[in-house]
Design a protein around this motif. Structure first.
Motif, short mmCIF file in Angstrom:
data_model
loop_
_atom_site.label_atom_id
_atom_site.label_comp_id
_atom_site.label_asym_id
_atom_site.label_seq_id
_atom_site.Cartn_x
_atom_site.Cartn_y
_atom_site.Cartn_z
N VAL A 133 0.87 -1.18 0.00
CA VAL A 133 0.00 0.00 0.00
C VAL A 133 0.90 1.23 0.00
CG1 VAL A 133 -1.78 1.29 1.22
CG2 VAL A 133 -1.82 -1.21 1.24
N HIS A 134 0.70 2.10 -0.98
CA HIS A 134 1.55 3.28 -1.13
C HIS A 134 0.84 4.52 -0.58
CE1 HIS A 134 4.18 0.85 -3.51
NE2 HIS A 134 3.29 0.67 -4.46
N TYR A 135 1.59 5.31 0.19
CA TYR A 135 1.10 6.57 0.76
C TYR A 135 1.74 7.72 0.00
CZ TYR A 135 -0.71 3.77 4.58
OH TYR A 135 -1.41 2.84 5.33
N SER A 136 0.93 8.74 -0.31
CA SER A 136 1.41 9.85 -1.12
C SER A 136 0.95 11.17 -0.54
CB SER A 136 0.89 9.73 -2.56
OG SER A 136 1.28 8.50 -3.13
N ALA A 137 1.70 12.22 -0.87
CA ALA A 137 1.40 13.56 -0.38
C ALA A 137 1.37 14.55 -1.53
CB ALA A 137 2.45 14.01 0.64
N ASP A 224 -7.60 17.45 9.54
CA ASP A 224 -7.07 17.83 10.85
C ASP A 224 -6.25 19.09 10.66
OD1 ASP A 224 -6.25 17.89 13.51
OD2 ASP A 224 -4.51 16.60 13.12
N GLY A 225 -6.86 20.25 10.94
CA GLY A 225 -6.17 21.52 10.75
C GLY A 225 -5.84 21.77 9.30
N GLU A 226 -4.56 21.94 8.99
CA GLU A 226 -4.12 22.24 7.64
C GLU A 226 -3.82 20.97 6.82
OE1 GLU A 226 -0.80 24.86 7.93
OE2 GLU A 226 -2.02 26.60 8.49
N ARG A 227 -4.06 19.81 7.40
CA ARG A 227 -3.80 18.54 6.69
C ARG A 227 -5.13 17.88 6.37
NH1 ARG A 227 -0.46 14.47 9.46
NH2 ARG A 227 -2.00 14.75 11.12
N MET A 228 -5.18 17.19 5.22
CA MET A 228 -6.38 16.44 4.85
C MET A 228 -6.00 15.04 4.39
SD MET A 228 -7.57 17.60 1.02
CE MET A 228 -8.08 15.92 0.57
N TRP A 229 -6.99 14.15 4.46
CA TRP A 229 -6.82 12.77 4.02
C TRP A 229 -7.96 12.44 3.07
CZ3 TRP A 229 -3.34 8.96 4.25
CH2 TRP A 229 -3.77 7.65 3.98
N SER A 230 -7.62 11.86 1.92
CA SER A 230 -8.64 11.37 1.00
C SER A 230 -9.05 9.97 1.45
CB SER A 230 -8.10 11.32 -0.44
OG SER A 230 -7.89 12.63 -0.92
N GLU A 231 -10.19 9.89 2.12
CA GLU A 231 -10.65 8.64 2.70
C GLU A 231 -11.00 7.62 1.63
OE1 GLU A 231 -11.24 6.19 5.85
OE2 GLU A 231 -10.60 8.27 6.00
N MET A 232 -11.70 8.07 0.59
CA MET A 232 -12.03 7.19 -0.52
C MET A 232 -12.43 8.04 -1.72
SD MET A 232 -14.87 4.16 -0.78
CE MET A 232 -14.96 3.07 -2.20
N THR A 233 -11.95 7.66 -2.88
CA THR A 233 -12.39 8.25 -4.14
C THR A 233 -12.88 7.11 -5.02
OG1 THR A 233 -10.79 10.06 -3.97
CG2 THR A 233 -11.75 9.62 -6.15
N TYR A 265 -3.02 14.07 1.81
CA TYR A 265 -2.43 12.73 1.85
C TYR A 265 -3.45 11.72 1.38
CZ TYR A 265 1.16 14.83 4.82
OH TYR A 265 2.17 15.62 5.31
N THR A 266 -2.96 10.61 0.85
CA THR A 266 -3.84 9.53 0.43
C THR A 266 -3.05 8.24 0.41
OG1 THR A 266 -5.51 8.91 -1.21
CG2 THR A 266 -3.40 9.69 -2.05
N SER A 267 -3.74 7.11 0.21
CA SER A 267 -3.07 5.82 0.06
C SER A 267 -3.79 5.00 -0.99
CB SER A 267 -3.04 5.05 1.39
OG SER A 267 -4.35 4.63 1.76
N MET A 275 -6.41 4.48 -9.86
CA MET A 275 -6.29 5.57 -8.89
C MET A 275 -4.86 6.04 -8.73
SD MET A 275 -8.97 6.98 -7.89
CE MET A 275 -7.97 8.08 -6.90
N LEU A 276 -3.91 5.12 -8.87
CA LEU A 276 -2.51 5.55 -8.85
C LEU A 276 -2.23 6.51 -9.99
CD1 LEU A 276 -0.77 2.18 -7.92
CD2 LEU A 276 -0.79 4.26 -6.52
N ALA A 277 -2.83 6.24 -11.16
CA ALA A 277 -2.65 7.13 -12.31
C ALA A 277 -3.31 8.48 -12.07
CB ALA A 277 -3.24 6.47 -13.56
N VAL A 278 -4.50 8.48 -11.45
CA VAL A 278 -5.17 9.75 -11.13
C VAL A 278 -4.31 10.57 -10.18
CG1 VAL A 278 -7.13 10.76 -9.88
CG2 VAL A 278 -7.52 8.94 -11.56
N ASN A 279 -3.80 9.94 -9.14
CA ASN A 279 -2.98 10.67 -8.17
C ASN A 279 -1.69 11.19 -8.78
OD1 ASN A 279 -4.85 10.31 -6.11
ND2 ASN A 279 -3.92 8.40 -5.41
N SER A 280 -1.09 10.39 -9.66
CA SER A 280 0.12 10.84 -10.34
C SER A 280 -0.18 12.07 -11.20
CB SER A 280 0.68 9.72 -11.19
OG SER A 280 1.82 10.15 -11.92
N ARG A 281 -1.31 12.06 -11.88
CA ARG A 281 -1.68 13.20 -12.72
C ARG A 281 -1.93 14.45 -11.88
NH1 ARG A 281 -6.43 13.09 -17.36
NH2 ARG A 281 -6.33 15.31 -17.93
N LEU A 282 -2.46 14.26 -10.67
CA LEU A 282 -2.72 15.40 -9.79
C LEU A 282 -1.44 15.94 -9.16
CD1 LEU A 282 -5.94 14.10 -8.02
CD2 LEU A 282 -5.80 16.09 -9.52
#
Length: 297
Positions: A133-137, A224-233, A265-267, A275-282
């Motif tokens: 499982v890969h985590y990205s920022a 959480d404050g200035e940080r966010m997590w993408s729970e599910m897309t 952040y997301t995983s 979804m890895l391709a979507v995140n890479s494009r973003l």
């Protein structure tokens, strides 16, 4: 050293500890406090902390998955110890407490997650690596541009949605989500607890794409404050291939940035190529990889 059950007033110290050990994971104080004081329904959830000289230095939780029809599928989640207090037995003691709890709960198969450098620790305890499982920022200054919305599609914030409709879309979209166990028994009660009533859910930044009044795609944002997590897309199966995941996620990132979020952040499971391709494009960049590890008795 003392190993004891977690208490709601441990929440601030737990969030601070998580920021040191796993800075890419986002769960705020109120969400953590709720999880301890009102455990998830149907999961036989329990959490333990390690204290040394009165300082909270370790944490782990264990539970049975309520979202799968597989009986007795348990998890030891997020065992972590402050770097300054490792190799003093805290991790092993927390692990033992979780194992005892899962045995009493009737677990038959257990999962945990481990960083690459912790895989040998997991193997010594009978676990074998299963999936990466890969985590990205992604810094949000500026947020990625939002692509044009296709004809007939509307972007709607979660604050304007009926929770039951979103639950039904969530179940449909998650049916083929890659993982170690099928998510085929997620009740509305469990979903409402874990998603809709989460104190960290940002209902304005979270976005759904609708067509003819039906939800066809969505992304969930916790904060959480200035940080966010993408729970599910997710996109419902019959609407995939239209760029909707990119659309809703970029819209959510822009809304979050406008609300003061500076980093997202997301995983993703390694096998989830779309979804890895979507995140890479973003513009997301990988910051860590964990392995799911399985133990069967």
């Amino acid at each position: 050293m003392e190993i004891r059950p977690a208490r709601p007033d441990d929440a601030p110290a737990l969030v601070a500890l998580r920021a040191v050990v796993y800075p890419y994971l986002v769960r705020g104080v109120e969400s953590t406090r709720k999880m301890i004081s009102e455990p998830p329904p149907g999961e036989n959830w329990a959490a333990f902390v390690a204290e040394i000289d009165g300082r909270l230095v370790g944490w782990a939780s264990s539970y049975l998955h309520a979202s799968t029809s597989e009986p007795g599928f348990g998890e030891i989640s997020l065992l972590h110890v402050h770097p300054g207090y490792r190799r003093q037995g805290a991790g092993s003691a927390l692990f033992a407490a979780c194992v005892r709890h899962l045995r009493q709960a009737g677990a038959r198969r257990v999962r945990t997650f481990a960083l690459e450098q912790s895989l040998e620790y997991a193997r010594r305890r009978g676990f074998e690596p299963s999936r990466a499982v890969h985590y990205s920022a992604l810094p949000l200054r500026p947020a990625p541009a939002v692509p044009p919305t296709p004809p007939g599609v509307r972007l709607v914030p979660l604050s304007d949605l009926d929770p039951m409709r979103l639950y039904e879309a969530h179940v449909a979209a998650a049916a083929d989500e890659p993982g170690d166990v099928a998510p085929d028994a997620n009740s509305y009660e469990s979903w409402r607890y874990g998603v809709w009533t989460d104190p960290g859910l940002d209902r304005c930044a979270s976005v759904a794409a609708t067509a003819n009044g039906e939800i066809i795609g969505f992304t969930l944002v916790t904060r959480d404050g200035e940080r966010m997590w993408s729970e599910m897309t997710a996109t419902l199966p019959q609407h995939r291939g239209r760029g909707l995941a990119l659309l809703v996620k970029s819209a959510a990132l822009q809304r979050a940035a406008e609300g003061g979020v500076t980093v997202a952040y997301t995983s993703n499971d390694e096998s989830n190529a779309p979804m890895l391709a979507v995140n890479s494009r973003l513009g997301y960049c990988r910051v860590a990889t964990q392995w799911s590890c399985l133990f069967s008795r």
